[in-house]
Design a protein around this motif. Sequence first.
Motif, PDB file in Angstrom:
ATOM      1  N   GLY A  63      61.881  69.327  21.562  1.00  0.00           N
ATOM      2  CA  GLY A  63      60.926  69.132  22.476  1.00  0.00           C
ATOM      3  C   GLY A  63      59.486  69.238  22.010  1.00  0.00           C
ATOM      4  O   GLY A  63      58.359  68.705  22.591  1.00  0.00           O
ATOM      5  N   LEU A 177      54.177  75.458  29.574  1.00  0.00           N
ATOM      6  CA  LEU A 177      54.594  74.396  30.730  1.00  0.00           C
ATOM      7  C   LEU A 177      55.218  73.401  30.003  1.00  0.00           C
ATOM      8  O   LEU A 177      55.290  72.985  28.971  1.00  0.00           O
ATOM      9  CB  LEU A 177      53.286  73.982  31.242  1.00  0.00           C
ATOM     10  N   GLY A 178      56.377  73.142  31.170  1.00  0.00           N
ATOM     11  CA  GLY A 178      57.439  72.071  30.495  1.00  0.00           C
ATOM     12  C   GLY A 178      58.723  72.542  29.737  1.00  0.00           C
ATOM     13  O   GLY A 178      59.535  71.846  29.496  1.00  0.00           O
ATOM     14  N   ASP A 179      58.881  73.900  29.596  1.00  0.00           N
ATOM     15  CA  ASP A 179      59.732  74.800  29.010  1.00  0.00           C
ATOM     16  C   ASP A 179      61.009  74.724  29.917  1.00  0.00           C
ATOM     17  O   ASP A 179      60.777  75.486  30.947  1.00  0.00           O
ATOM     18  CB  ASP A 179      59.234  75.899  28.417  1.00  0.00           C
ATOM     19  N   ASN A 188      56.948  73.548  36.415  1.00  0.00           N
ATOM     20  CA  ASN A 188      56.993  72.270  35.277  1.00  0.00           C
ATOM     21  C   ASN A 188      56.813  71.004  36.272  1.00  0.00           C
ATOM     22  O   ASN A 188      56.137  70.230  35.493  1.00  0.00           O
ATOM     23  CB  ASN A 188      58.305  72.309  34.779  1.00  0.00           C
ATOM     24  N   ARG A 189      57.415  70.788  37.194  1.00  0.00           N
ATOM     25  CA  ARG A 189      57.407  69.601  37.951  1.00  0.00           C
ATOM     26  C   ARG A 189      55.990  69.377  38.559  1.00  0.00           C
ATOM     27  O   ARG A 189      55.580  68.176  38.407  1.00  0.00           O
ATOM     28  CB  ARG A 189      58.624  69.495  39.167  1.00  0.00           C
ATOM     29  N   TRP A 191      53.131  70.412  37.190  1.00  0.00           N
ATOM     30  CA  TRP A 191      52.431  69.817  35.826  1.00  0.00           C
ATOM     31  C   TRP A 191      52.640  68.643  35.403  1.00  0.00           C
ATOM     32  O   TRP A 191      51.846  67.801  35.141  1.00  0.00           O
ATOM     33  CB  TRP A 191      52.408  71.083  34.832  1.00  0.00           C
ATOM     34  N   ALA A 192      53.829  68.146  35.418  1.00  0.00           N
ATOM     35  CA  ALA A 192      54.475  66.973  35.163  1.00  0.00           C
ATOM     36  C   ALA A 192      53.728  65.714  35.886  1.00  0.00           C
ATOM     37  O   ALA A 192      53.551  64.854  35.281  1.00  0.00           O
ATOM     38  CB  ALA A 192      56.010  66.814  35.023  1.00  0.00           C
ATOM     39  N   GLN A 198      56.608  64.388  31.687  1.00  0.00           N
ATOM     40  CA  GLN A 198      57.708  65.555  31.708  1.00  0.00           C
ATOM     41  C   GLN A 198      57.747  65.853  30.206  1.00  0.00           C
ATOM     42  O   GLN A 198      58.549  64.991  29.595  1.00  0.00           O
ATOM     43  CB  GLN A 198      58.708  65.306  32.465  1.00  0.00           C
ATOM     44  N   ARG A 199      57.495  67.032  29.657  1.00  0.00           N
ATOM     45  CA  ARG A 199      57.671  67.453  28.226  1.00  0.00           C
ATOM     46  C   ARG A 199      57.306  68.712  28.080  1.00  0.00           C
ATOM     47  O   ARG A 199      56.727  69.303  28.875  1.00  0.00           O
ATOM     48  CB  ARG A 199      57.012  66.458  27.231  1.00  0.00           C
ATOM     49  N   LEU A 200      57.861  69.364  27.010  1.00  0.00           N
ATOM     50  CA  LEU A 200      57.497  70.637  26.655  1.00  0.00           C
ATOM     51  C   LEU A 200      55.992  70.568  25.822  1.00  0.00           C
ATOM     52  O   LEU A 200      56.010  69.802  24.797  1.00  0.00           O
ATOM     53  CB  LEU A 200      58.607  71.248  25.461  1.00  0.00           C
ATOM     54  N   TRP A 201      55.167  71.400  26.233  1.00  0.00           N
ATOM     55  CA  TRP A 201      53.609  71.257  25.717  1.00  0.00           C
ATOM     56  C   TRP A 201      53.687  72.430  24.564  1.00  0.00           C
ATOM     57  O   TRP A 201      52.764  73.336  24.839  1.00  0.00           O
ATOM     58  CB  TRP A 201      52.778  71.402  26.923  1.00  0.00           C
TER      59      TRP A 201
END
Length: 256
Positions: A63, A177-179, A188-189, A191-192, A198-201
């Motif tokens: 990610g 976020l996104g982890d 996470n959802r 922020w996506a 949707q991804r690991l930032w």
Amino acid sequence: MTPDATPPLHLLWQDEHMVALYKPAGWLVHRTGLDAGETRFVVQALRDQIGRHVYPVHRLDKGTCGVLVMGLHPAAARALAGSFARHAVHKRYLALVRGWAPPLADVDHPLRPDDAPQDAPAQPAHTLLTRLARLELPESSDPRFATTRASLVLAEPTTGRRHQIRRHLKHAAHPILGDATHGKGPLNRWWAERLGLQRLWLHAWRLRLPHPQDGRMVTIDSGLPWPPAAAPLPCAPDAPWRDWQARVLALPWMAA
């Protein structure tokens, strides 16, 4: 290139001894049984792109995006791998994290390998965290709070444990976020939806390392413009860091 073809990997450095590239998020460095359905592998794609064998010397999580270095012959690969092993490589990452992280945090927290038995000894692990910027959105991502806070953090690991930055930020109560493994699913959802992706930032922003031929120090950065210019810079549609520039750096950040 046909519409369905994968664009070439973005090269950041290439000479006769090593190559550095921008690893896209969602790509594995090489084949593994853990992701049997994955079809995108940096080693194979890079080999085909530059027409020569490449030798991985470190790795980034699937990610994580950003700077990835490989040797172009066995001697260079040994020299580069040795630099990583003796902690002669200065690594800098950018992470978008939950809440307002402290201005500075020195995380010295041993980690046990993910797949190790519970009685296995934890290994030393150290990361320096610096808050670069913070924000507060007038929207609630959690019914307990009227607003949503986040921070942009510079993470500088001095050891190389697997998932070290992700686990240390969770330990500090500011998960990335996104982890999906170390963060919170509902946040996470949220922020996506807010960022449209949707991804690991987590972004491998810069490496400073000894060149494998003569040991001179070389700095390779991803190209992501930080700190942002006073006036927002246009983001080329094919820039590999466009998700970060257009979605994260464009948020209403305040000084740290």
